[in-house]
Design an enzyme around this catalytic site. Structure first.
Site, PDB file in Angstrom:
ATOM      1  CG  PHE A 158      -0.232   0.327   2.531  1.00 55.31           C
ATOM      2  CD1 PHE A 158      -0.002   1.640   2.934  1.00 55.31           C
ATOM      3  CD2 PHE A 158       0.211  -0.695   3.361  1.00 55.31           C
ATOM      4  CE1 PHE A 158       0.651   1.921   4.124  1.00 55.31           C
ATOM      5  CE2 PHE A 158       0.863  -0.418   4.552  1.00 55.31           C
ATOM      6  CZ  PHE A 158       1.089   0.894   4.930  1.00 55.31           C
ATOM      7  CE  LYS A 182      -2.852  -8.539  -3.558  1.00 52.80           C
ATOM      8  NZ  LYS A 182      -3.806  -7.509  -3.036  1.00 52.80           N
ATOM      9  CB  CYS A 290      10.955  -0.580   3.159  1.00 49.11           C
ATOM     10  SG  CYS A 290      11.502  -0.304   1.460  1.00 49.11           S
ATOM     11  CD  GLU A 386       8.962  -2.783   8.550  1.00 48.53           C
ATOM     12  OE1 GLU A 386       9.375  -2.152   7.567  1.00 48.53           O
ATOM     13  OE2 GLU A 386       8.455  -3.915   8.480  1.00 48.53           O
TER      14      GLU A 386
END
Length: 495
Positions: A158, A182, A290, A386
Site C-alpha cells: 500500500f 495484484k 521501508c 519495524e
C-alpha cells in the site's frame, strides 16, 4: 470519476484482457476502501478468487504469443508513450495517491517521478540487453540472448501505489513477459487508473492485467503453474511465506520484506544538516516506507543535535501540503504505532516529541504526529521492531564500536547511514554496515536508476537479485547461449 468525494458507491473491477471486468464469483464480495484522512469509505474493492486469477493467466498467455515475438525496440515504444502519459496526468494521479494513501501532494508527485525513472530505464533496454558474441576458439563462436519467462506476477504493497509497481512492471513487459498485477486492497484506485493509461499508450490487451483482492488472490498467484515468476513487497513474515509457497513449485520469486534502518551520528556531524535530514527521513510519507529512518544512534552526548531534531519534529504540521505530514493508512496501523510509543514510555524511555496529540485532536481519520523517543534500555522493542510510522528511536552509544554492533545485530538489512564530516569515519562505517543500501549524510539512501534496489538478510527473500535495474532484467529473463561451428567443409563450393 465517481466515488472520489466521499461516496462509497464506486465499485471497482479487475482489468483483464484489456477490459474492466467484474469478479467471476456470484455474488461478488467486496472490501471497503477508506481514505485515511477521515476514515470515510471511497470505493469498494473486489475480493477476487482463484478463478479470476485463472482468467487473467489465460489472457496473459494468449498475449504473450505475439508480445514476446516483437522486438525489444518495438515493445519499448509503448513505454515511451506511457512515460509521457504519466507526466500528462501527474496531478490527477497524485490526487488519487493523496486520497487513498494519505501522502502529501509533493510526496505523491515525487513518488510518481521516481516510478517514471524505472520506466525511463526500461526504455533503454534495447541498448542494455543486446547480448554478447565472441569467437571462443578457431571456427567456434558463442553468443547469448535474453529470453522472457512468460507470464509473471507482481504483488505490491500500500505504501507507494505507483512507485513500487513500477519497480517491476516496465522491465517485466519490456523484456517480453506479460504481467498480472495484484495491488494492495488498501490503495487500489491508483493502479486502477494506470492500467487504462497503459492501454492508451498502446500496450496490447492482455500484456498487463490487474487482479484485485486479498490472500486468496495472492495464494492463487503463487500456486498457478503457468505463472513463471513472482515479485512481492511487504512484511518479512509474508515475504517468507510467499517465497516458500513459490519455491515448492520451483518458480522464481523475489520477495522484499521489512526493515529497521539505522542512522548513526558521529560527534563531528554537521548538526543543522543532520537534524534536517533525520527528521525528513523518519517523518516523510508518515514513516510508511521501508527506507525510512527508524533508529538514530548518537555517539557520545550530542545535546545540540537532539534539540534541533526535537524542535524540527515539533514544528511539523498535519495535512496534505508540501512539508506537512499525512495520516497513516488505517486504524490497525495507528493502533500498532501507538502501542510501541506506550510500551516505550512505560519502560522508562523519554518521549521527546509525542505525536499522540494529533490523534486526540483529530476526531476522524488515522492521524499520529512525528514522535521522538530517547531510549535508556537497549532492549526496548521500539529499537528493534519495524513500526512503520513516523517514530524515531534514539539511543546514545559510548563508541563507534557499540553503534556498529547494534546496527549489525538487527535482523534486517535494508538501509544504514552515517552522518559525519570526515571521510575516514564514513569509510569505517560503510565497510562494516550490515545493509545493502548505505548512505553518507543521506537519510533515505534509495539507489537511483540504473542502480538496483534491494536489501539483504530478512529484508529480501528468494532469488538473490535486486528488483530494479540490471537485477530486474536478470530476474525477468533467462539467457540462451548458442555455440556455433562452421567448418571449411561447409563452405559453398561456388564461393
Amino acid at each position: 470519476m465517481s466515488g472520489l468525494n466521499g461516496e462509497s458507491s464506486r465499485i471497482l473491477q479487475n482489468f483483464i484482457g484489456g477490459e474492466y471486468v467484474d469478479s467471476i464469483q456470484t455474488p461478488c464480495k467486496y472490501i471497503p476502501v477508506t481514505t485515511p484522512h477521515t476514515g470515510e469509505v471511497i470505493a469498494q474493492c473486489p475480493i477476487s478468487t482463484a478463478e479470476d486469477v485463472e482468467k487473467a493467466v489465460e489472457a496473459a498467455k494468449e498475449a504473450y504469443k505475439s508480445w514476446s515475438a516483437r522486438t525489444v525496440k518495438d515493445r519499448v515504444q509503448t513505454l515511451f508513450r506511457f512515460h509521457n502519459l504519466l507526466h500528462t496526468h501527474i496531478d490527477e494521479l497524485a490526487d488519487l495517491i493523496v486520497l487513498e494513501h494519505g501522502k502529501n501532494k509533493a510526496e505523491a508527485i515525487a513518488s510518481i517521478a521516481k516510478g517514471a525513472e524505472t520506466v525511463e530505464y526500461a526504455t533503454s533496454l534495447p541498448q542494455l540487453i543486446q547480448g554478447k558474441i565472441l569467437d571462443v576458439s578457431k571456427g567456434v563462436t558463442c553468443n547469448d540472448t535474453r529470453v522472457p519467462l512468460g507470464v509473471v506476477a507482481s504483488i505490491v504493497p500500500f505504501n507507494f501505489p505507483i512507485m513500487v509497481p513500477m519497480w517491476s512492471l516496465p522491465i517485466a513487459i519490456a523484456t517480453g513477459n506479460t504481467l498480472i498485477l495484484k495491488p494492495s486492497e488498501k490503495v487500489p484506485l491508483t493502479m486502477y487508473r494506470i492500467v487504462s493509461l497503459l492501454k492508451e499508450a498502446g500496450v496490447p490487451d492482455g500484456v498487463v492485467n490487474l487482479v484485485n483482492g486479498t490472500v486468496d488472490a495472492v495464494n492463487a498467484i503463487c500456486d498457478h503453474p503457468d505463472i513463471k515468476a513472482v515479485t512481492f513487497v511487504g512484511t518479512s513474515q509474508v515475504a517468507n511465506l510467499v517465497m516458500e509457497r513459490c519455491h515448492k513449485l520451483g518458480k522464481r520469486v523475489l520477495a522484499l520484506g521489512g526493515a529497521k534502518n539505522h542512522l548513526i551520528a558521529s560527534p563531528d556531524c554537521n548538526v543543522e544538516t543532520t537534524s534536517t535530514d533525520v527528521v525528513n527521513s523518519f517523518s516523510g510519507c508518515a514513516g510508511q516506507r521501508c527506507m525510512a529512518a527508524s533508529v538514530l544512534l548518537i555517539i557520545g552526548s550530542q545535546p545540540e543535535l537532539l534539540e534541533r531534531i526535537t524542535d524540527k519534529a515539533m514544528a511539523l504540521k498535519p495535512g496534505s501540503k508540501s512539508g506537512e505530514v499525512g495520516p497513516v493508512i488505517d486504524k490497525a496501523s495507528l493502533d500498532k504505532i501507538t502501542s510501541y510509543i506506550e510500551a516505550s514510555e512505560h519502560g522508562g524511555a523519554n518521549i521527546l516529541v509525542d505525536g499522540r496529540s494529533w490523534t486526540k485532536s483529530h476526531t476522524k481519520g488515522f492521524w499520529i504526529g512525528p514522535t521522538v523517543i530517547f531510549h535508556k534500555n537497549k532492549e526496548d522493542k521500539a529499537l528493534h521492531d519495524e513500526i512503520f510510522g513516523p517514530v524515531l528511536s534514539i539511543y546514545q552509544c559510548s563508541s563507534k564500536e557499540e553503534a556498529i554492533e547494534i546496527e549489525n545485530n538487527n535482523p534486517y538489512g535494508n538501509a544504514a547511514c552515517i552522518y559525519t564530516t570526515t571521510g575516514a569515519t564514513a569509510e569505517w562505517f560503510i565497510k562494516r554496515f550490515n545493509a545493502a543500501m548505505c548512505g553518507v549524510n543521506i537519510g533515505v539512501p534509495v539507489p537511483r536508476e540504473p542502480f538496483s534496489f534491494g536489501g539483504i538478510n530478512r529484508s529480501k527473500f528468494g532469488n538473490f537479485v535486486d528488483i530494479t535495474g540490471d537485477g530486474g532484467v536478470e530476474f525477468f529473463t533467462w539467457r540462451r547461449k548458442v555455440t556455433t561451428r562452421w567448418g571449411q567443409e561447409n563452405l559453398d563450393p561456388k564461393l
